[in-house]
Design a protein around this motif. Sequence first.
Motif, PDB file in Angstrom:
ATOM      1  N   LEU A 175      -2.543  -6.970  -5.383  1.00  0.00           N
ATOM      2  CA  LEU A 175      -1.441  -6.105  -4.999  1.00  0.00           C
ATOM      3  C   LEU A 175      -1.535  -5.818  -3.509  1.00  0.00           C
ATOM      4  N   THR A 176      -0.401  -5.510  -2.904  1.00  0.00           N
ATOM      5  CA  THR A 176      -0.414  -5.056  -1.518  1.00  0.00           C
ATOM      6  C   THR A 176      -0.682  -3.553  -1.500  1.00  0.00           C
ATOM      7  N   MET A 177      -1.710  -3.162  -0.781  1.00  0.00           N
ATOM      8  CA  MET A 177      -2.108  -1.760  -0.666  1.00  0.00           C
ATOM      9  C   MET A 177      -1.701  -1.250   0.702  1.00  0.00           C
ATOM     10  N   GLY A 178      -1.012  -0.098   0.730  1.00  0.00           N
ATOM     11  CA  GLY A 178      -0.506   0.417   1.994  1.00  0.00           C
ATOM     12  C   GLY A 178      -1.577   0.970   2.900  1.00  0.00           C
ATOM     13  N   ASP A 179      -2.542   1.694   2.340  1.00  0.00           N
ATOM     14  CA  ASP A 179      -3.585   2.311   3.154  1.00  0.00           C
ATOM     15  C   ASP A 179      -4.633   2.929   2.235  1.00  0.00           C
ATOM     16  N   THR A 185      -5.486  12.401   3.696  1.00  0.00           N
ATOM     17  CA  THR A 185      -5.317  11.976   5.087  1.00  0.00           C
ATOM     18  C   THR A 185      -5.465  10.464   5.186  1.00  0.00           C
ATOM     19  N   ARG A 186      -4.408   9.800   5.630  1.00  0.00           N
ATOM     20  CA  ARG A 186      -4.441   8.337   5.736  1.00  0.00           C
ATOM     21  C   ARG A 186      -5.373   7.904   6.859  1.00  0.00           C
ATOM     22  N   LEU A 187      -6.125   6.833   6.611  1.00  0.00           N
ATOM     23  CA  LEU A 187      -7.079   6.336   7.596  1.00  0.00           C
ATOM     24  C   LEU A 187      -6.483   5.280   8.517  1.00  0.00           C
ATOM     25  N   GLY A 188      -5.295   4.775   8.220  1.00  0.00           N
ATOM     26  CA  GLY A 188      -4.646   3.787   9.079  1.00  0.00           C
ATOM     27  C   GLY A 188      -5.410   2.483   9.173  1.00  0.00           C
ATOM     28  N   LYS A 193       1.570  -4.469   7.550  1.00  0.00           N
ATOM     29  CA  LYS A 193       1.673  -5.421   6.447  1.00  0.00           C
ATOM     30  C   LYS A 193       0.831  -5.016   5.240  1.00  0.00           C
ATOM     31  N   GLY A 194      -0.039  -4.025   5.413  1.00  0.00           N
ATOM     32  CA  GLY A 194      -0.875  -3.588   4.315  1.00  0.00           C
ATOM     33  C   GLY A 194      -2.112  -4.450   4.129  1.00  0.00           C
ATOM     34  N   CYS A 195      -2.964  -4.050   3.221  1.00  0.00           N
ATOM     35  CA  CYS A 195      -4.167  -4.793   2.842  1.00  0.00           C
ATOM     36  C   CYS A 195      -3.961  -5.422   1.471  1.00  0.00           C
ATOM     37  N   GLN A 196      -4.708  -6.471   1.209  1.00  0.00           N
ATOM     38  CA  GLN A 196      -4.678  -7.074  -0.119  1.00  0.00           C
ATOM     39  C   GLN A 196      -5.810  -6.486  -0.963  1.00  0.00           C
ATOM     40  N   ALA A 197      -5.455  -6.044  -2.167  1.00  0.00           N
ATOM     41  CA  ALA A 197      -6.434  -5.460  -3.090  1.00  0.00           C
ATOM     42  C   ALA A 197      -6.285  -6.143  -4.437  1.00  0.00           C
ATOM     43  N   ALA A 198      -7.412  -6.480  -5.055  1.00  0.00           N
ATOM     44  CA  ALA A 198      -7.411  -7.124  -6.363  1.00  0.00           C
ATOM     45  C   ALA A 198      -8.062  -6.208  -7.386  1.00  0.00           C
ATOM     46  N   LEU A 232     -17.635  16.644  -1.868  1.00  0.00           N
ATOM     47  CA  LEU A 232     -17.118  15.315  -1.558  1.00  0.00           C
ATOM     48  C   LEU A 232     -15.617  15.228  -1.874  1.00  0.00           C
ATOM     49  N   PRO A 233     -14.859  14.532  -1.006  1.00  0.00           N
ATOM     50  CA  PRO A 233     -13.395  14.515  -1.125  1.00  0.00           C
ATOM     51  C   PRO A 233     -12.881  13.468  -2.104  1.00  0.00           C
ATOM     52  N   MET A 234     -11.585  13.513  -2.342  1.00  0.00           N
ATOM     53  CA  MET A 234     -10.908  12.459  -3.084  1.00  0.00           C
ATOM     54  C   MET A 234     -10.787  11.215  -2.195  1.00  0.00           C
ATOM     55  N   LEU A 235     -10.815  10.060  -2.822  1.00  0.00           N
ATOM     56  CA  LEU A 235     -10.616   8.784  -2.139  1.00  0.00           C
ATOM     57  C   LEU A 235      -9.373   8.149  -2.735  1.00  0.00           C
ATOM     58  N   GLY A 236      -8.367   7.895  -1.878  1.00  0.00           N
ATOM     59  CA  GLY A 236      -7.079   7.432  -2.376  1.00  0.00           C
ATOM     60  C   GLY A 236      -6.698   6.038  -1.898  1.00  0.00           C
ATOM     61  N   PHE A 237      -5.938   5.345  -2.736  1.00  0.00           N
ATOM     62  CA  PHE A 237      -5.429   4.013  -2.430  1.00  0.00           C
ATOM     63  C   PHE A 237      -3.924   4.045  -2.685  1.00  0.00           C
ATOM     64  N   SER A 238      -3.128   3.697  -1.671  1.00  0.00           N
ATOM     65  CA  SER A 238      -1.677   3.802  -1.804  1.00  0.00           C
ATOM     66  C   SER A 238      -1.076   2.472  -2.230  1.00  0.00           C
ATOM     67  N   PHE A 239      -0.258   2.557  -3.269  1.00  0.00           N
ATOM     68  CA  PHE A 239       0.479   1.405  -3.793  1.00  0.00           C
ATOM     69  C   PHE A 239       1.934   1.813  -3.940  1.00  0.00           C
ATOM     70  N   GLY A 240       2.803   1.200  -3.126  1.00  0.00           N
ATOM     71  CA  GLY A 240       4.206   1.556  -3.185  1.00  0.00           C
ATOM     72  C   GLY A 240       4.409   3.031  -2.900  1.00  0.00           C
ATOM     73  N   PRO A 241       5.042   3.760  -3.825  1.00  0.00           N
ATOM     74  CA  PRO A 241       5.373   5.154  -3.565  1.00  0.00           C
ATOM     75  C   PRO A 241       4.275   6.140  -3.935  1.00  0.00           C
ATOM     76  N   MET A 242       3.121   5.654  -4.385  1.00  0.00           N
ATOM     77  CA  MET A 242       2.101   6.549  -4.912  1.00  0.00           C
ATOM     78  C   MET A 242       0.739   6.325  -4.244  1.00  0.00           C
ATOM     79  N   VAL A 243      -0.012   7.421  -4.134  1.00  0.00           N
ATOM     80  CA  VAL A 243      -1.431   7.346  -3.793  1.00  0.00           C
ATOM     81  C   VAL A 243      -2.211   7.621  -5.069  1.00  0.00           C
ATOM     82  N   LEU A 244      -3.058   6.686  -5.454  1.00  0.00           N
ATOM     83  CA  LEU A 244      -3.888   6.830  -6.645  1.00  0.00           C
ATOM     84  C   LEU A 244      -5.291   7.215  -6.195  1.00  0.00           C
ATOM     85  N   ASN A 245      -5.671   8.451  -6.477  1.00  0.00           N
ATOM     86  CA  ASN A 245      -6.947   8.987  -6.018  1.00  0.00           C
ATOM     87  C   ASN A 245      -8.031   8.854  -7.089  1.00  0.00           C
TER      88      ASN A 245
END
Length: 343
Positions: A175-179, A185-188, A193-198, A232-245
């Motif tokens: 999938l294409t991951m936005g950030d 807080t997004r790490l940029g 173009k996003g990152c590729q995540a499997a 320790l904080p949440m760690l999130g991965f954004s896919f489309g309209p959602m951040v999945l933490n």
Amino acid sequence: GNVFFPPRPCRSQACLSHRAYDATMSATARGIKQSKQDGQNQSTSMNEVHLAIGSGSVVGTGVMDKVCLGPQERLCSATTLLEATELSDEPFSLLPYDGVLGLGLPGSSIERSFNFMGNLAEAEALQNNRFAVWLSNEDDTDDTEVTFGAFSPKRLGSDILWRPVSRLDTGMWELTMGDVSINGTRLGLCGQKGCQAALDTGTAVIAGPTALIKAMLTGLDIHQDCTNYEELPMLGFSFGPMVLNIEKVDYVKKTDRGCFAQILALDLPPPQGPLLLLGGPFLRRYYSIYDRDVLRVGLAFARHGTGAQAGDAKVEGSAETVEQAARRLMVGLRGGKDNAVPE
């Protein structure tokens, strides 16, 4: 994906700890004349295949046999198996199971006849050409579950977020991951173009390019002596309209010896890499559905623990209900046009 077992006999020490597949005892097994090269991490000859799987390696030969999901004849398909005559000690000597049932797309198979899910689809054996994976936690009474032809509604703790598969050539569920984000807080790290995540059920950790992993670990700041574990904080991965933490209980292994991040650097070379592998820490938190008909992946908050179907079921070790935890960890991005949808 490919299906392989250690045969009788096998030349490697790793084979001795597993039960062997014996083609001579099968009424439906037959030899094949050759395997042909099909791209990634594979080299073949007329008689032998060399295959790289994660950090390990397999050498074997192909044999055609009937592979079944159960006793019903309609759930069977003729599939080429890899008789693994050599297995690397790591990781195969450490694995509790005897063989590997690869569920990747055709691009990850040695050739099409090795792709079990593709063979089932051609035989129209399943209700839908999809499967779903629920990975159990240590506290679950149920074992890890794979559902073929559908998904299990009792495992859903939220609506399903559907995302398109972004690449087919690797054969992985990419999938294409936005950030990546930490506590929202997004790490940029992924650019425009996003990152590729499997999504990788065979990986016990989150693994990816060194620069990406280093930035994640720096932001998380996990103390090995566990002195900051509770903060320790949440760690999130954004896919489309959602951040999945995911949370500390997902990405940190806390033991008597200290706290250890389940996040590792792994630089896969092109064309497969650079690639982030979302393994156990992510897939235990999110139920994953792999739809081969539409070439998309569905992600939903996973229900765990006893009473999983009850509307007021609590998250293990928490006062939160499953629905409350899902709303807290699955966060919509501002300006997102897509929506998580039920099915």
